[in-house]
Design a protein around this motif. Structure first.
Motif, PDB file in Angstrom:
ATOM      1  N   VAL A 241       0.862  -1.185   0.000  1.00 44.54           N
ATOM      2  CA  VAL A 241       0.000   0.000   0.000  1.00 44.54           C
ATOM      3  C   VAL A 241       0.896   1.230   0.000  1.00 44.54           C
ATOM      4  CG1 VAL A 241      -1.834   1.259   1.174  1.00 44.54           C
ATOM      5  CG2 VAL A 241      -1.764  -1.241   1.304  1.00 44.54           C
ATOM      6  N   ARG A 242       0.660   2.123  -0.932  1.00 48.32           N
ATOM      7  CA  ARG A 242       1.472   3.342  -1.015  1.00 48.32           C
ATOM      8  C   ARG A 242       1.092   4.336   0.070  1.00 48.32           C
ATOM      9  NH1 ARG A 242       0.416   4.637  -7.286  1.00 48.32           N
ATOM     10  NH2 ARG A 242      -1.668   4.015  -6.571  1.00 48.32           N
ATOM     11  N   LYS A 243       1.990   5.262   0.360  1.00 46.18           N
ATOM     12  CA  LYS A 243       1.778   6.230   1.442  1.00 46.18           C
ATOM     13  C   LYS A 243       0.552   7.097   1.181  1.00 46.18           C
ATOM     14  CE  LYS A 243       6.581   6.592   3.007  1.00 46.18           C
ATOM     15  NZ  LYS A 243       7.743   7.514   3.224  1.00 46.18           N
ATOM     16  N   ARG A 244       0.369   7.533  -0.048  1.00 49.41           N
ATOM     17  CA  ARG A 244      -0.782   8.389  -0.338  1.00 49.41           C
ATOM     18  C   ARG A 244      -2.093   7.630  -0.167  1.00 49.41           C
ATOM     19  NH1 ARG A 244      -1.523   9.367  -6.837  1.00 49.41           N
ATOM     20  NH2 ARG A 244      -1.674   7.176  -7.473  1.00 49.41           N
ATOM     21  N   GLU A 245      -2.067   6.306  -0.396  1.00 45.67           N
ATOM     22  CA  GLU A 245      -3.265   5.499  -0.193  1.00 45.67           C
ATOM     23  C   GLU A 245      -3.577   5.352   1.297  1.00 45.67           C
ATOM     24  OE1 GLU A 245      -2.692   2.788  -4.251  1.00 45.67           O
ATOM     25  OE2 GLU A 245      -1.999   2.049  -2.308  1.00 45.67           O
ATOM     26  N   TRP A 246      -2.534   5.181   2.126  1.00 46.78           N
ATOM     27  CA  TRP A 246      -2.737   5.149   3.568  1.00 46.78           C
ATOM     28  C   TRP A 246      -3.276   6.490   4.060  1.00 46.78           C
ATOM     29  CZ3 TRP A 246      -3.552   0.971   5.869  1.00 46.78           C
ATOM     30  CH2 TRP A 246      -2.794  -0.191   5.671  1.00 46.78           C
ATOM     31  N   ALA A 247      -2.747   7.583   3.506  1.00 50.36           N
ATOM     32  CA  ALA A 247      -3.215   8.916   3.907  1.00 50.36           C
ATOM     33  C   ALA A 247      -4.685   9.097   3.551  1.00 50.36           C
ATOM     34  CB  ALA A 247      -2.364   9.989   3.233  1.00 50.36           C
ATOM     35  N   PHE A 248      -5.063   8.643   2.370  1.00 49.18           N
ATOM     36  CA  PHE A 248      -6.474   8.724   1.974  1.00 49.18           C
ATOM     37  C   PHE A 248      -7.347   7.904   2.910  1.00 49.18           C
ATOM     38  CE2 PHE A 248      -9.944   6.485  -0.156  1.00 49.18           C
ATOM     39  CZ  PHE A 248     -10.754   7.557  -0.505  1.00 49.18           C
TER      40      PHE A 248
END
Length: 374
Positions: free
Chosen positions: A224-231
């Motif tokens: 899971v990419r960082k921007r996906e975790w942030a979302f």
């Protein structure tokens, strides 16, 4: 075969509902409104199902058979986008044909602004919302079915933990239950303090359960990419904070004016003033931010393994005597191999289960029991 995208699911659904809407507006003053709404739902669902099958099939070289690569999350994405289009479209339709509801409704009295629910509380917006919700629910249930199969196979292969497997099952069960309750928002009118709670509750309960289904997909993913975790963090915060703010406003309003203070269905009823406990602008930011996240979910989902499915025909006797056929023992035959045993697709084989567990059931509701607990 290349897997189909959620656009192939959303496009026919949206076109079908636009066609239904054009007829619905023309029939806005016809007395047979419920019958027309039910008929439009069936027509739209038939169109989208036909579009789905056209977009998925690939010829496997066997007459009457085809195979496909499926990403279950495709259906979750499409379901969210259909809901996004439904809510947004209802807001526009109501603004054109029934604008007065935006200045005088029981939801606004409690929260100080017009929630997205206000858009589909009246006709002709309901004629648009009904087929759209029908299609979105179908896609959501399809996601749950396929995702359960994928997690089961990955658990058997040791790719996901037992905790992940259990959490995904619980999240998917809650989501499918919430989808069944969601259409009640179109049935229960917000005309009294009691029905306002029921109407809004059927909508609000879907918000955290959908987030749970999305979060389960994140947990299942290997990367899971960082921007996906942030979302996911923002989406999760809004999915719980927004319903909580509405509940606080509703409870405080009823505590001040009473549950029987006003009923718009009764003549000469005196309406209390608009007085939300939490400023309407604050709740509106949470509300419409969640609405944006609903549409943006499709762009922020992590990658997960695909399902490879090969569909063939089987005779009646064979379908009654066994639940599954191991493709390794009888290649080229079988009812379906849900991602397991199709060498043409290069998929992993699913460990065979004892046959007949569902097939031996007979009688009333046997198919339903097999689908839910098989």
């Amino acid at each position: 075969r290349r897997p189909h995208t959620h656009v192939a699911l959303v496009a026919p659904a949206f076109l079908a509902t636009i066609a239904v809407l054009s007829g619905a507006v023309g029939h806005a003053r016809v007395d047979r409104r419920p019958m027309f709404a039910a008929l439009s739902s069936k027509i739209a669902l038939l169109v989208v199902v036909k579009g789905v099958h056209r977009s998925t099939g690939g010829n496997s070289g066997v007459a009457g058979a085809y195979e496909e690569l499926i990403d279950p999350v495709t259906y979750l994405k499409a379901s969210g986008e259909i809901l996004f289009l439904a809510l947004g479209g209802c807001l526009i339709i109501t603004a054109i044909w029934n604008r007065g509801i935006y200045s005088d409704n029981m939801l606004r009295d409690r929260i100080g602004y017009n929630d997205v629910c206000v858009g589909f509380d009246t006709t002709p917006a309901k004629y648009y919302a009904t087929p759209m919700f029908t299609i979105g629910i179908y896609l959501g249930i399809r996601f749950v079915w396929l995702n359960n199969e994928r997690v089961k196979m990955r658990r058997a292969a040791g790719e996901v933990s037992r905790c992940t497997y259990r959490l995904s099952g619980v999240a998917n069960f809650l989501y499918i239950l919430s989808l069944c309750l969601f259409p009640l928002t179109l049935v229960i009118p917000p005309v009294s303090p009691y029905t306002v709670w029921s109407h809004s509750g059927c909508f609000l309960q879907m918000i955290p359960t959908r987030f749970a289904a999305v979060a389960a997909v994140f947990r299942e993913a290997d990367t899971v990419r960082k921007r996906e975790w942030a979302f996911l963090a923002v989406y999760g915060f809004l999915s719980f904070a927004f319903p909580l703010l509405l509940i606080i406003d509703y409870a405080s309003y009823d505590a001040r004016y009473g549950m029987t203070a006003y009923d718009s269905s009764q003549p000469n009823a005196t309406k209390p003033p608009e007085s939300p406990l939490i400023p309407g602008a604050v709740t509106a930011v949470f509300d419409y931010s969640w609405f944006v996240c609903l549409g943006a979910t499709s762009m922020m989902m992590p990658a997960n393994p695909l399902l490879c499915t090969k569909w063939t025909l089987a005779d009646v006797e064979r379908g009654q005597n066994s639940e599954r056929v191991d493709p390794a023992e009888e290649p080229g035959e079988g009812d379906q191999s849900g991602g397991a045993g199709s060498e043409d697709c290069g998929c992993k084989k699913e460990p065979s289960e004892p046959s007949g567990r569902i097939g031996k059931r007979s009688g009333l509701f046997s198919s339903l029991v097999g689908f839910l607990f098989g």
